[in-house]
Scaffold this motif. Structure first.
Motif, short mmCIF file in Angstrom:
data_model
loop_
_atom_site.label_atom_id
_atom_site.label_comp_id
_atom_site.label_asym_id
_atom_site.label_seq_id
_atom_site.Cartn_x
_atom_site.Cartn_y
_atom_site.Cartn_z
N ILE A 77 27.87 42.65 32.48
CA ILE A 77 26.52 42.94 32.01
C ILE A 77 25.99 41.75 31.22
N LEU A 78 26.89 41.18 30.43
CA LEU A 78 26.47 40.05 29.59
C LEU A 78 26.04 38.87 30.45
N PHE A 79 26.70 38.71 31.59
CA PHE A 79 26.34 37.59 32.45
C PHE A 79 25.27 37.96 33.48
N ASP A 80 24.74 39.16 33.30
CA ASP A 80 23.65 39.61 34.16
C ASP A 80 24.01 39.60 35.64
N VAL A 81 25.22 40.02 35.92
CA VAL A 81 25.59 40.31 37.31
C VAL A 81 25.97 41.78 37.34
N PRO A 82 26.00 42.41 38.52
CA PRO A 82 26.30 43.85 38.56
C PRO A 82 27.60 44.18 37.84
N PHE A 83 27.58 45.31 37.18
CA PHE A 83 28.73 45.83 36.46
C PHE A 83 29.98 45.68 37.32
N LEU A 84 31.06 45.23 36.68
CA LEU A 84 32.36 45.12 37.33
C LEU A 84 32.42 44.03 38.41
N THR A 85 31.54 43.04 38.30
CA THR A 85 31.67 41.91 39.22
C THR A 85 32.80 41.02 38.72
N HIS A 86 33.74 40.77 39.62
CA HIS A 86 34.88 39.96 39.20
C HIS A 86 34.62 38.49 39.45
N THR A 87 35.15 37.70 38.58
CA THR A 87 35.00 36.26 38.76
C THR A 87 36.37 35.60 38.62
N ILE A 88 36.52 34.48 39.28
CA ILE A 88 37.78 33.75 39.18
C ILE A 88 37.48 32.45 38.48
N VAL A 89 38.21 32.20 37.44
CA VAL A 89 38.04 30.95 36.74
C VAL A 89 39.31 30.14 36.97
N ALA A 90 39.13 28.92 37.41
CA ALA A 90 40.30 28.08 37.64
C ALA A 90 40.34 26.95 36.61
N TYR A 91 41.44 26.82 35.97
CA TYR A 91 41.59 25.72 35.00
C TYR A 91 42.63 24.75 35.53
N ASP A 92 42.38 23.50 35.37
CA ASP A 92 43.39 22.50 35.73
C ASP A 92 44.04 22.03 34.45
N PRO A 150 47.03 20.44 32.11
CA PRO A 150 48.11 19.46 32.22
C PRO A 150 49.47 20.19 32.25
N LEU A 151 50.39 19.65 32.91
CA LEU A 151 51.74 20.19 33.06
C LEU A 151 51.82 21.39 33.98
N LEU A 152 50.92 22.38 33.78
CA LEU A 152 51.03 23.62 34.54
C LEU A 152 50.30 23.58 35.87
N GLY A 153 49.43 22.64 36.01
CA GLY A 153 48.69 22.55 37.26
C GLY A 153 47.53 23.54 37.26
N MET A 154 47.14 23.96 38.48
CA MET A 154 46.01 24.88 38.59
C MET A 154 46.40 26.27 38.10
N ILE A 155 45.65 26.79 37.19
CA ILE A 155 45.87 28.18 36.75
C ILE A 155 44.63 28.96 37.13
N GLU A 156 44.83 29.99 37.90
CA GLU A 156 43.69 30.83 38.24
C GLU A 156 43.66 32.01 37.31
N LEU A 157 42.57 32.21 36.66
CA LEU A 157 42.44 33.39 35.82
C LEU A 157 41.30 34.23 36.37
N SER A 158 41.69 35.38 36.92
CA SER A 158 40.67 36.23 37.52
C SER A 158 40.44 37.43 36.61
N THR A 159 39.21 37.88 36.60
CA THR A 159 38.96 39.09 35.81
C THR A 159 39.67 40.28 36.43
N VAL A 160 39.99 40.16 37.73
CA VAL A 160 40.76 41.24 38.35
C VAL A 160 42.08 41.40 37.60
N THR A 161 42.68 40.28 37.26
CA THR A 161 43.95 40.33 36.56
C THR A 161 43.78 41.04 35.23
N LEU A 162 42.70 40.72 34.57
CA LEU A 162 42.42 41.36 33.28
C LEU A 162 42.28 42.87 33.48
#
Lengths: 492, 800, 140, 111
Positions: C87-102, C104-116
Motif C-alpha cells: 500500500i505504501l508503494f502504491d501497488v496492489p495489496f500483497l504485490t511481491h517484489t524481489i530485491v537483489a543485492y550484490d 561483497p563476499l556473499l555474492g548475489m542475495i535475493e530478498l523477496s517479500t515472498v520470503t518475508l
C-alpha cells in the motif's frame, strides 16, 4: 489504485494483532479498539463516496488480474453493510467495556472482536468464492472463540452445537465449491457469473446452487435456524449483540450475492424455494417468539423473523423488493444490536431472564424502558423508524409480483414481533414497581449510551432515509444487473 | 403564512419541549400551556372556513424522501377541515377539563406529551394526501392511544386494555397498509387525489376488491366496528379526558374519515356498499344492545360510542351508492352522507359532554358503578343538566342536535330500502327495521344514564357529595351542551359552512354543487320518520320500566362466549400452541438439528436431481486406476467402517489418524508432494492433540449399548452419501468449461518460481494464505483463553 | 540423573538439530520444490515438541524464553505487513517484489517479500502449535 | 480414477454423517474430520487428474489440478485450527460436566 478497499479488512487484523501484544493493558486496548473502529467507519464512508463517483471499485491482490488472483470488489451493497457493521461494532465495543469484565478483556476479548470484524468485512468485500470461504472461517473461528469466551457452563454446552453445525456447513461449503469448480472451472464470482450466463444454468448447476443455498441458510438462519436461539443465549450481552447484528447478516449477504450474481437464471426453482424457506422461517420465528417467557429466547427468535423477512426480498427480486431488503438489512443490524443490548441490560439489572418475574422497571429505569419501546416500534416497522421503508418496499415488491402469501406472512410476522416484545414491555417495565429506589442496581452510563446512540440511529435512518436512498438504489441496481458487476471486475 | 404541512408539526414540537417546560414552570399546571396548542390551531383552521366554503382547497408539500416519492403533501378541503376543527376544538375543551381532572401529583408530563403526540398524529391523518404518510400518522394515533390507555400502567386493567387496543388497531393498520400498497401497484401513485382522478382504470384492476377489503379492515378496527369493537370498552381504563377525546370524539372517527376519503374510489361498488352499511348497521345494533347490560357508566358510554360509530358508518355505506354510475337518481342518496357528517359532528358534542360528566361523577364519588349511584341531581344540578342534554340528544329527542341527525338517518334508511339495486329489493327492508330497533335500545340506555345516576336513591356505602364539581371542570361540558342545543336551533350554519364544503370534497368528481345542498329542518310534518321516533319513545320507555325482566335476554349471550373472551383465550391459546410446536422441534438436541440439515440436503438436492433429471454419468474420461489405489481405497473404507463399530477411544483416535495418513498417500500417488507433506504433518499434530486431550480422561464407560445401531441414522447417512456422490459424478461427466489452472503453468515466468502450488499459495492467492494464518492465530489464542479463563473460587465474577 | 535420560537427551539434541536443518531446508526450497513456510513451521514446531518430551517443559522454556502466543501474533503481523508494504508503494495489496543485492563476499542475495511472507506463515504456525500443545499439557 | 475417488468420498461422507448423528462428542469430532477428508478428496477429483504439473520441470503421470491443490492445502490448515479448537472445547466440556453422553448433556439445566 484502490488499495483503500482492503483497509476494512486489514485495519481490524492489524488492530487485533496489536492488541494481542497489549493484552495486559486494558485501558490502552479500549482506546485503540475504539479509534480503530472509528477509523474503519470513516474509511468505509469514503469508499462509499468513491463508489458513488467512480462506480464499483476492485482491487486485484498482488496485481494478478481476475480471475487468476483474488479480487476484492466494493459495490454499494457490500460497502453499506461494511459501514453498518463497523458502526454497530463500535457501539457493542463501548458496551463491552463497561460490562465484559477485566478478566475477559485481558484474555484477548478485543483481538477476537477485531478479527471477527475482519472476517465479516472480508466476506462482504471479497469477489472470490474460495476467499469467501476463508473469510467465513476467519469470522467463524473468532466467533467460536467469542461464544466460548469466559467458559461458563451454558457457554460450553451451547457452543458445541454452534461450532459443530458451523463446521459441518463449512465442509459443505468446500464441497459446494468443489462441485462448482469442477463444473465451471473458476472461482472468481464475476467470472463464474459470466461463464454460467454463457453456458446457461443447467439443472446440475441448479442442484449445486441448492447446496450453496443450504450452506448459507445455515449461516444466516434461513429455515435451518435451529442452532440460533440456544447459541445466541449463551454468551455475554455485548458478544450476543455482535452476533445477533452481524453474523447471520453475512449469511444473508452471501445468499443475495450468489443468487443474484451467479444463480439467477432459474428463479422458478431457486427463488421459489427461497420464498418457501422464508415463509417457513417467518412462521417458525413468529411462533417461537411468543412461545417462551425467556427474554433471551424471544430476542433470538426475533432475529429469525427478520431473516425470513429480508429473504422475501430475494425471493421476489424486483428492484423495489431488493432495495427494501437492503434497507431492512441495515435496519436490522442496528436494531438487533439495540435489542440484544437492551435485553442484556435488563437481565443484568434484574438477574433473571424471565419477563414475568419482573415488573415496574420503567419507574427505576425510564430511559431503558423508553429505548425498549422505541426498539419495539422500530422492529414492528412502525414509521418513521428505520424498519418502515424496508418493510413497505419489500411489501411493494411482493404485491407487484403477486406473492400475496409471502406478503401476508411478512406483515403478520411483524405483529408477532410486536406482541412478543409487547409482552416483555408490559410485564417488565409496566406494572407495580417491585424494587425500591434505594435497592435498585445502578445502571451504568456506559451501558445506556450505546443503546441511546443505536436508538438515535434507528430514528435517523428512518427519518433520513433519503440520505442513503441513492446508495441503496445503486446497490439494488448492481444486484439485479450482474453485468455491471462482471464488467467492473473483468473488463476494467 | 404557515402552511398546513407545518401546522401539523406544531403539537409535536410542543410535545418535545414539554419536559423542559415542565421543569421550568413547576408551579403552573402544565395543561395551561398545552391548551394553547389546540386553541391556536383551532383559530388557525377556522380562518380557512370562508376560503373552503367557496369550494377551494389548499395543497402544499414538504419534501421528506423524494427518492421514494414519500413527501408530506397536505390537502385542506371541506372534509379534512371538519375533522381538523373537531380535533382542535374538542381538544381545547378536553385539555381544559383535564387541568381540573388530573392533579399535579399525576405524571402530567407524560400525559400531555402523549396527548400532543396524538393530536399531531390525528391532524396528520386528516390532512395528508399521501397514503404512506397517512399510515404513518395513523400509527402515531394508535401508539399514543396505547400509551394513554395505559397511563395508569400499574393497573392490570389499563395494561390489558392498552394491549388489546394496540394489537387490534395495529393489525388493522397493517391490513390498510397492504391495501395502500395494492392501490399503488395498480395505479402507480400513493396520492389519494391522483387515485381518484384515475379511478376508472383502478376499478378494472384485479386488486380493486382486495385493496378495498384491506383498507376497510383498517377503518373497521380503528372505528371499533363489529367484531373489532372489543377494544373500545377495555380502553375505558384511560383517564376520562382521554376517553372523551380519543375514544369518542376523534381517533375512533379516523376510520370514518378513511371511509369518507376513499368513498370516491370505492363508492358505488356492491362489495363496498354491503360491507360498510352492513357492518355499520350490525355494529349499531350490537353496540346498543350491549350498552344496556353494562353496569359501569364508562363501559356503557363505550358501547354507545361503538353503536353510534356504527350508525355513522352505515350512513356512509348507504350514501356510497350515489357513486354508482348506473343509478339515475344517484344524487338523492348523497343525503345519507350529509347525514353521516352531521351526526359525526353532533356525536362529538353530546358524547364529549357525557363523558366529561361521567368523569365528574367518578371524580366526586370515586365510582362509576350504576348499581351504586343515584340521586345526584340535587347535589350536582349543573352536571345533571349537561347529562340530560347529552343523553336526550343521543336518544334523538328534540330540542337537541341528535334529533335532527337521527331523523335524517331514518330518512336515508327508508330511502335505501326502496332502491332496486344490489338486491336491495329483497334485503332493503332490513335497513329501517334494524335502525329502528337499535334506536329503541339507544333510547333505553340514554335513559339509564340520566335516571340511574341522577335520580332515585344512592347506595348507602357511598359518601354523599356535598357540592357540585369545581367550576373549571364544568366549563368544558357546559360549552359542549350549549353546542348541542345551539346546533338544533341553527343547524344550517353547520350545514352550509362545514358540511357542504365537505360534501363538495367528497363528491366533486361526480356531482356539481347543486346536488349536494341539503337544508336541515326540525319539522317535516307527520312523516314516517316522526312516527318512528314516537314509536321509539313509547317502546323504549316500556323496556326501561321492565328492565329487570329485559335483562334475562342477556342470559342468551353469556360472557364466556363473548368476542372479548374469544380474543383473550385466542391469545392465550396461541401462546400455548406456539410453545408446544416450538418445543416439539426445538429439542435442544444437536442430533436433531443436524438431521434437519442432512434431510434438507437430501430433499433439496436429491429431489432436484431426480425431479429435473440432472444426473448424468460417464466415466470414459477417467484416468486409469492404479493397483495401489484400489488397495488404498479398500483400506480407507475398512478403516472408516471400523470407526463406526469401535467402542474404545484410543483405537478410534488411531484409526482416524490412519485414515488421514492413507488420504495423504493419495496425494503422494498423484504427485501432490506439498499436499502430502502437509497432510502428514497436520495429521500427526492433530492425532497428538487428540491423545493429549483425551488419553488422560477416563475411558468411555463400558456400556454395551453405548452406541446402539440406528437404522434411522443409517438411512440418513446413506442418502446424504449417495446425494454427494450423484452430484459429484454428474459434475465430473458434465464439465462445462476448462479450469483456469493452465494460467498458473507459467508460474516461472509470472512469479519466478517453479513450485506452482506454492506460488499460488504465496503469490497468486497469497491473500487466502494470509487469512489462513489469521485463522490459525485465532485458533491458538482461542484455545489459550478457553483453557485459561476458568472460574476459580474468589475470582472476579464474570457477567453471564 | 539416570543414564537413560542422558542418552535420550543427547539423541534428542541431535535429532532436533537435524530437524531444524530440515525445517530450514524446507522453508527455502518452497520456492522451487515441495516445502514452504507452513510445512517448515510445522516441522520446526515438532522439533520443539520433541525437546519438551526429552527434557521437561520448564527447562526448555527457560532455554527458549519466548511467549509463543506472541510469536504467532508476530507471524501474522509479518504476513500482513508484507501486504501493507505494497500500500505504501502504491501497488496492489500483497504485490511481491524481489530485491537483489550484490553483497561483497556473499555474492548475489535475493530478498523477496515472498520470503518475508513465508516467514510470517512459519512463525505463526510454530507459535500456534506450541501454544496449543503447551496450554493443554500444562492443564492436564 | 475420478469415479473411484468420488465413491470413496461418498463412503467417507456416509460414515461421517453416521458418526455425527451419534451422541458422543469425540465421535462427532471424528465425523467432522472424516468429512474434511471427503471434501478434500472431492476437490481433488473435481479438478480432475489431468492437471498441470505441480513442479515445473517434473515429468510424467497424472497430476491433480494445481489450483485445487492450493485450495486443499488452505483448507487442511484451516481445519487443523478448527479441529484443535473444538478438541480443546470438548476437553473442557468433559472436564466441566463429566458427561460423555451428549443426550444427557443437553438435559442439564443452567443456574
Amino acid at each position: 489504485m484502490n488499495n483503500i478497499i482492503v483497509l476494512p479488512l486489514v485495519i481490524p487484523i492489524l488492530t487485533g494483532i496489536l492488541l494481542v501484544f497489549l493484552h495486559r493493558h486494558v485501558k490502552t486496548q479500549r482506546w485503540i479498539s475504539i479509534i480503530a473502529t472509528i477509523l474503519n467507519i470513516v474509511i468505509s464512508f469514503i469508499i462509499l463516496q468513491k463508489i458513488h463517483v467512480e462506480g464499483i471499485l476492485k482491487l486485484d491482490f498482488g496485481g494478478w488480474a481476475a480471475p487468476y488472483g483474488i479480487t476484492f470488489v466494493a459495490d454499494s451493497f457490500a460497502v453499506l453493510l461494511v459501514l453498518t457493521a463497523n458502526f454497530v461494532t463500535a457501539l457493542c465495543l463501548i458496551y463491552a467495556m463497561f460490562s465484559i469484565g477485566e478478566k475477559r478483556e485481558k484474555l484477548f476479548f478485543y483481538p477476537f472482536v477485531h478479527l471477527l470484524v475482519a472476517g465479516v468485512n472480508g466476506s462482504f468485500l471479497t469477489g472470490d468464492l474460495f476467499n469467501l470461504f476463508v473469510c467465513f472461517e476467519v469470522m467463524l473461528l473468532a466467533s467460536y472463540a467469542l461464544i466460548t469466551h469466559g467458559g461458563t457452563r451454558i457457554q460450553l454446552r451451547e457452543s458445541i452445537k454452534y461450532i459443530v453445525i458451523n463446521v459441518l456447513s463449512s465442509s459443505l461449503f468446500v464441497i459446494a465449491i468443489a462441485y462448482l469448480y469442477g463444473s465451471i472451472g473458476t472461482l472468481n464470482l464475476a467470472h463464474l457469473s459470466a461463464r454460467i450466463a454463457e453456458s446457461g444454468q443447467t439443472p446440475l448447476l441448479t442442484a449445486i446452487s441448492l447446496l450453496f443455498l443450504i450452506v448459507f441458510s445455515i449461516k444466516s438462519g434461513l429455515l435451518l435456524y435451529q442452532w440460533l436461539p440456544g447459541s445466541y443465549s449463551a454468551p455475554p450481552t455485548a458478544i450476543a449483540a455482535l452476533f445477533g447484528a452481524l453474523l447471520t447478516k453475512v449469511g444473508v449477504y452471501a445468499l443475495f450475492r450468489t443468487f443474484s450474481l451467479l444463480f439467477y437464471h432459474e428463479p422458478a426453482v431457486t427463488h421459489n424455494l427461497i420464498g418457501i424457506m422464508a415463509a417457513i422461517t417467518l412462521i417458525g420465528g413468529s411462533i417461537g417468539a411468543i412461545a417462551y417467557k425467556n427474554i433471551r429466547h424471544i430476542v433470538a427468535y426475533n432475529v429469525v423473523i427478520a431473516i425470513g423477512f429480508i429473504l422475501i426480498g430475494l425471493a421476489v427480486s424486483t428492484q423495489s423488493a431488493i432495495e427494501g431488503s437492503i434497507y431492512y438489512l441495515i435496519h436490522d443490524m442496528i436494531i438487533k444490536a439495540l435489542l440484544f443490548l437492551l435485553a442484556g441490560t435488563m437481565i443484568t439489572l434484574t438477574r433473571t431472564s424471565r419477563f414475568d418475574q419482573v415488573s415496574g422497571l420503567i419507574r427505576n429505569y425510564p430511559v431503558l424502558g423508553w429505548l425498549f419501546f422505541i426498539a419495539m416500534l422500530s422492529l414492528t416497522g412502525i414509521p418513521p423508524f428505520s424498519g418502515f421503508i424496508g418493510k413497505i418496499l419489500v411489501g411493494y415488491g411482493a404485491v407487484e409480483t403477486g406473492h400475496f402469501l409471502l406478503l401476508a406472512l411478512g406483515f403478520i410476522s411483524s405483529l408477532f414481533v410486536l406482541y412478543s416484545l409487547l409482552r416483555i414491555f408490559m410485564n417488565s417495565f409496566w406494572g407495580e414497581t417491585m424494587i425500591s429506589e434505594d435497592q435498585e442496581a445502578p445502571l451504568k452510563k456506559g451501558l445506556i449510551i450505546p443503546c441511546l446512540i443505536l436508538a438515535l440511529a434507528t430514528i435517523a435512518l428512518g427519518v433520513g432515509a433519503e440520505s442513503i436512498a441513492t446508495y441503496v438504489s445503486d446497490a439494488a441496481n448492481t444486484l439485479l444487473n450482474p453485468d455491471i458487476y462482471i464488467d467492473a471486475v473483468l473488463n476494467k | 403564512m404557515i402552511t398546513v404541512s407545518y401546522a401539523i408539526f406544531f403539537p409535536f414540537i410542543v410535545a418535545a419541549l414539554i419536559p423542559i417546560l415542565y421543569k421550568r414552570l413547576s408551579k403552573l399546571h402544565i395543561g395551561w400551556i398545552v391548551m394553547t396548542v389546540p386553541a391556536l390551531l383551532f383559530i388557525y383552521l377556522a380562518r380557512y372556513i370562508p376560503h373552503i366554503t367557496n369550494g377551494k382547497t389548499v395543497t402544499n408539500t414538504v419534501y421528506w424522501i423524494p427518492s421514494y416519492d414519500l413527501n408530506l403533501t397536505t390537502h385542506l378541503d371541506g372534509l379534512s377541515l371538519i375533522f381538523g376543527l373537531i380535533i382542535t376544538g374538542i381538544g381545547t375543551l378536553v385539555v381544559l377539563y383535564s387541568i381540573y381532572y388530573l392533579s399535579k401529583e399525576e405524571s402530567l408530563k407524560h400525559f400531555y406529551i402523549y396527548l400532543l403526540l396524538f393530536m399531531g398524529g390525528m391532524l396528520g391523518v386528516v390532512f395528508v394526501d399521501h397514503m404512506m404518510l397517512f399510515y404513518l400518522f395513523w400509527e402515531v394515533t394508535s401508539i399514543s392511544s396505547f400509551l394513554l390507555i395505559a397511563f395508569w400502567y400499574q393497573r392490570k386493567g389499563s395494561r390489558y386494555g392498552a394491549k388489546k387496543a394496540l394489537l387490534i388497531t395495529i393489525s388493522g393498520g397493517l391490513a390498510m397498509l397492504i391495501g395502500f400498497l395494492m392501490i399503488h401497484a395498480s395505479t402507480g401513485t400513493f396520492s389519494i387525489r391522483e387515485v381518484i382522478v384515475n379511478v376508472g382504470i383502478f376499478r378494472e384492476h384485479q386488486l380493486f376488491i382486495p385493496a378495498m377489503i384491506m383498507i376497510l379492515l383498517g377503518a373497521f378496527t380503528k372505528s371499533a366496528q363489529f367484531p373489532f369493537h372489543i377494544w373500545l370498552p377495555s380502553a375505558m381504563e384511560a383517564p376520562t379526558p382521554i376517553s372523551a377525546y380519543l375514544h369518542s370524539a376523534t381517533m375512533v372517527k379516523a376510520g370514518i374519515y378513511l371511509v369518507a376519503r376513499f368513498s370516491p374510489i370505492f363508492g358505488g361498488d356492491l362489495v363496498w356498499f354491503w360491507l360498510v352499511s352492513g357492518i355499520g348497521l350490525l355494529t349499531l345494533l350490537w353496540g346498543a344492545f350491549c350498552a344496556i347490560r353494562q353496569t359501569d357508566l364508562k363501559a356503557l358510554l363505550a358501547y354507545s360510542t361503538v353503536s353510534q360509530l356504527g350508525l355513522i358508518m352505515s350512513l356512509f355505506g348507504v350514501g356510497s351508492i350515489s357513486f354508482n354510475q348506473e343509478l339515475i337518481s344517484a344524487a338523492l342518496y348523497t343525503q345519507a352522507i350529509f347525514a353521516g357528517l352531521f351526526h359525526l359532528i353532533n356525536h362529538s358534542t353530546f358524547k364529549g359532554a357525557l363523558f366529561m360528566v361521567v368523569g365528574i361523577v367518578d371524580y366526586q364519588l370515586g365510582t362509576r358503578d350504576i348499581r351504586r349511584l343515584g340521586g345526584l341531581m340535587s347535589f350536582m344540578p349543573i352536571s345533571f343538566t349537561v347529562a340530560l342534554i347529552g343523553s336526550f340528544s343521543m336518544a334523538g329527542l328534540p330540542p337537541f342536535n341528535g334529533f335532527l341527525s337521527k331523523e335524517m338517518f331514518f330518512t336515508a334508511m327508508l330511502k335505501i330500502s326502496e332502491l332496486d339495486l344490489f338486491s336491495l329489493d329483497t334485503w332493503g327492508i332490513l335497513f329501517p327495521v334494524i335502525a329502528w330497533i337499535a334506536s329503541v335500545f339507544t333510547f333505553v340506555y340514554s335513559l339509564i344514564i340520566v335516571i340511574k345516576t341522577f335520580l332515585g336513591e344512592q347506595s348507602e356505602s357511598l359518601d354523599k357529595p356535598t357540592h357540585e364539581a369545581p367550576k373549571g371542570m364544568l366549563v368544558a361540558p357546559v360549552i359542549l351542551a350549549l353546542f348541542v342545543v345551539g346546533i338544533f336551533f341553527f343547524p344550517n350554519i353547520v350545514g352550509d359552512y362545514l358540511i357542504y364544503p365537505a360534501m363538495l370534497s367528497i363528491f366533486s368528481s361526480v356531482f356539481a354543487g347543486e346536488h349536494l345542498t341539503h337544508t336541515i329542518s326540525a319539522w317535516h310534518g307527520f312523516n314516517t320518520e316522526l312516527f318512528m321516533t314516537i314509536g321509539i319513545v313509547i317502546l323504549g320507555t316500556v323496556i326501561f320500566l321492565l328492565l329487570r325482566y329485559f335483562k334475562y335476554v342477556y342470559k342468551l349471550f353469556p360472557e364466556k362466549w363473548s368476542f372479548d373472551a374469544l380474543f383473550h383465550h385466542g391469545l392465550e391459546g396461541l401462546e400455548r400452541i406456539s410453545n408446544k410446536i416450538t418445543s416439539f422441534y426445538m429439542t435442544g438436541n444437536l442430533k436433531h438439528y443436524l438431521s434437519y440439515i442432512y434431510l434438507s440436503i437430501v430433499i433439496f438436492i436429491g429431489g432436484n436431481l431426480v425431479y429435473r433429471g440432472a444426473f448424468t454419468f460417464n466415466f470414459t474420461d477417467d484416468a486409469n486406476i492404479h493397483l495401489f489405489s484400489w488397495f488404498l481405497v479398500a483400506v480407507i473404507i475398512v478403516a472408516a467402517v471400523m470407526l463406526i463399530f469401535v467402542k474404545k477411544r484410543l483405537p478410534a483416535i488411531l484409526l482416524n489418524g490412519f485414515i488421514g495418513y492413507s488420504v495423504s498417500m493419495f496425494y503422494v500417488l498423484f504427485r501432490a508432494p506439498d499436499l502430502a507433506l502437509t497432510q502428514i504433518v497436520v495429521e500427526t499434530a492433530s492425532t497428538a492433540l487428540f491423545l493429549l486431550c483425551f488419553y488422560f480422561l477416563s475411558e468411555w464407560k463400558q456400556d454395551k449399548k453405548a452406541f446402539p445401531f440406528s437404522i434411522k441414522n443409517l438411512i440418513i447417512s446413506v442418502s446424504v452419501g449417495v446425494t454427494v456422490v450423484l452430484v459429484a459424478l454428474s459434475v465430473k461427466s458434465e464439465k462445462l468449461f476448462e479450469t483456469i489452472s493452465t494460467y498458473y503453468e507459467n508460474a516461472l515466468e509470472l512469479a519466478g518460481s517453479r513450485n506452482i502450488v506454492n506460488t499460488i499459495l504465496g503469490d497468486f492467492r497469497a491473500f487466502d494464505t494470509m487469512l489462513e494464518v489469521v485463522v490459525l492465530c485465532i485458533a491458538g489464542l482461542g484455545v489459550y483463553s478457553l483453557v485459561k479463563i476458568r472460574k476459580r473460587k474468589g475470582a472476579e465474577n464474570l457477567e453471564d | 540423573m539416570k543414564i537413560n535420560e542422558v542418552i535420550l537427551q543427547s539423541i534428542a539434541k541431535l535429532v532436533v538439530f537435524i530437524i531444524l536443518t530440515l525445517a530450514l531446508y524446507l522453508f527455502f526450497s518452497g520456492h522451487n520444490a515441495p516445502g514452504g513456510g507452513f510445512i517448515a513451521g510445522l516441522v520446526l514446531a515438532s522439533a520443539i515438541i520433541l525437546l519438551f518430551l526429552a527434557f521437561d517443559m520448564e527447562t526448555v522454556l527457560k532455554g527458549i524464553p519466548l511467549d509463543f502466543k506472541m510469536i504467532a501474533a508476530l507471524g501474522v503481523f509479518l504476513a500482513v505487513s508484507t501486504g501493507v508494504g505494497s500500500i505504501l508503494f502504491d501497488v496492489p495489496f500483497l504485490t511481491h517484489t524481489i530485491v537483489a543485492y550484490d553483497l561483497p563476499l556473499l555474492g548475489m542475495i535475493e530478498l523477496s517479500t515472498v520470503t518475508l511472507f513465508e516467514a510470517g506463515v512459519a512463525l505463526t504456525v510454530v507459535g500456534v502449535v506450541i501454544t496449543i500443545i503447551l496450554t493443554i499439557s500444562e492443564d492436564v | 480414477m475420478e469415479t473411484l475417488i468420488i465413491i470413496l468420498a461418498g463412503i467417507l461422507v456416509t460414515v461421517s454423517t453416521y458418526l455425527m448423528l451419534s451422541k458422543n462428542l469425540i465421535r462427532i469430532i471424528l465425523g467432522m474430520s472424516l468429512l474434511t477428508h471427503a471434501s478434500h478428496l472431492l476437490l481433488m477429483a473435481m479438478g480432475g487428474f489431468k492437471g498441470n504439473v505441480p513442479i515445473i520441470g517434473d515429468q510424467a503421470g497424472e497430476f491433480i489440478d494445481a489450483l485445487p491443490q492450493a485450495l486443499i492445502l488452505t483448507s487442511i490448515v484451516i481445519s487443523f485450527g478448527v479441529t484443535s479448537f473444538i478438541l480443546v472445547l470438548a476437553y473442557r466440556n468433559y472436564e466441566t460436566f463429566k458427561i460423555d453422553n451428549l443426550d444427557k448433556l443437553w438435559g442439564i439445566k443452567d443456574e
